[in-house]
Every structure is written in structure tokens, then in C-alpha cells.
Design a protein around this motif. Structure first.
Motif, PDB file in Angstrom:
ATOM      1  N   HIS A  58     -13.397  -4.259  14.423  1.00 36.76           N
ATOM      2  CA  HIS A  58     -13.302  -3.172  13.454  1.00 36.76           C
ATOM      3  C   HIS A  58     -12.323  -2.085  13.901  1.00 36.76           C
ATOM      4  CE1 HIS A  58     -16.726  -2.071  16.033  1.00 36.76           C
ATOM      5  NE2 HIS A  58     -16.378  -0.829  15.813  1.00 36.76           N
ATOM      6  N   ALA A  59     -12.170  -1.862  15.192  1.00 39.56           N
ATOM      7  CA  ALA A  59     -11.210  -0.867  15.665  1.00 39.56           C
ATOM      8  C   ALA A  59      -9.774  -1.306  15.368  1.00 39.56           C
ATOM      9  CB  ALA A  59     -11.396  -0.616  17.158  1.00 39.56           C
TER      10      ALA A  59
ATOM     11  N   ILE B  47     -14.788   0.355   6.446  1.00 41.85           N
ATOM     12  CA  ILE B  47     -14.685  -0.686   7.469  1.00 41.85           C
ATOM     13  C   ILE B  47     -16.017  -0.729   8.187  1.00 41.85           C
ATOM     14  CG2 ILE B  47     -13.493  -1.426   9.568  1.00 41.85           C
ATOM     15  CD1 ILE B  47     -11.094   0.305   8.586  1.00 41.85           C
TER      16      ILE B  47
ATOM     17  N   TYR C 189     -11.418   3.533   2.063  1.00 39.11           N
ATOM     18  CA  TYR C 189     -11.575   2.186   2.599  1.00 39.11           C
ATOM     19  C   TYR C 189     -12.735   2.208   3.583  1.00 39.11           C
ATOM     20  CZ  TYR C 189      -6.983   1.283   0.652  1.00 39.11           C
ATOM     21  OH  TYR C 189      -5.930   1.145  -0.214  1.00 39.11           O
TER      22      TYR C 189
ATOM     23  N   ARG D 229      -8.753  -0.792  11.629  1.00 38.54           N
ATOM     24  CA  ARG D 229      -8.291   0.568  11.302  1.00 38.54           C
ATOM     25  C   ARG D 229      -6.784   0.685  11.467  1.00 38.54           C
ATOM     26  NH1 ARG D 229     -13.093   3.413  14.363  1.00 38.54           N
ATOM     27  NH2 ARG D 229     -11.775   2.837  16.089  1.00 38.54           N
TER      28      ARG D 229
ATOM     29  N   ALA E   3      -4.085   1.194   8.457  1.00 36.24           N
ATOM     30  CA  ALA E   3      -3.169   2.338   8.493  1.00 36.24           C
ATOM     31  C   ALA E   3      -1.723   1.861   8.345  1.00 36.24           C
ATOM     32  CB  ALA E   3      -3.347   3.123   9.792  1.00 36.24           C
TER      33      ALA E   3
END
Length: 98
Positions: free
Chosen positions: A72-73, A45, A43, A76, A80
Motif C-alpha cells: 500500500h505504501a 488505498i 482515492y 501511494r 501520485a
């Protein structure tokens, strides 16, 4: 980014214009990839400006986390969680939305 990936990896670009999947459909998608022999999924990002259009066009599919813009953080962590949820669904654990 693409050059850093192994050949044969299934590439998913996380992009605001991608398809948004409910958790069950996300799990089903991973199961179909698994059952078709795909061994690795990556993936991608992007940063604050997203991914380069050339990289998005090279992806096997695109995935969105809804119409909102997410840091973007944070994406993640959201990704997950979705992968974890998908694996528990596929393992037969109860899913409260069924």
C-alpha cells in the motif's frame, strides 16, 4: 474513512478487482470528472488486507494497478505519479506514448 470525506467528493477505491487504466485513459477520466463539475476526487488505498467490502461498494468507481499485489505504501507513490502524469497530459505537455 467515508465519514472523513466531504459531501460530494468523487470516491475512487483502489482495489485489485477495479479497472486498470492506461495513463491517457486515466487523464481522460479526470478530465471528464472535471468537465462534469466534480471538484474533489478522493482515492482510498487500503492497508495490507485491502479496503472493507462495504467501503468499496460505496465508491463511485474502483481502480486497479494491474493484477499484481502492491504494498500500500508503494501504491501511494504510483498513484501520485499517475495523477501528475494526467495533469501534464491535460496541460498539453508531450506524452511519449502518443
Amino acid at each position: 474513512m467515508r465519514a472523513a470525506l466531504s459531501p460530494g467528493v468523487h470516491l475512487v477505491a483502489c482495489d485489485e478487482h477495479g479497472g486498470a487504466l492506461p495513463s491517457r485513459a486515466f487523464a481522460d477520466r479526470l478530465a471528464r470528472l472535471r468537465d462534469s463539475g466534480v471538484r474533489h476526487v478522493a482515492y482510498l488505498i487500503g492497508g495490507a488486507d485491502g479496503l472493507a467490502p462495504a467501503l468499496i461498494s460505496q465508491a463511485d468507481e474502483t481502480l486497479a494497478f494491474g493484477p499484481q499485489t502492491w504494498p500500500h505504501a508503494l501504491v501511494r507513490a504510483m498513484l501520485a505519479e499517475q495523477v501528475y502524469r494526467a495533469t501534464t497530459i491535460l496541460a498539453g505537455s508531450p506524452y511519449h506514448r502518443d
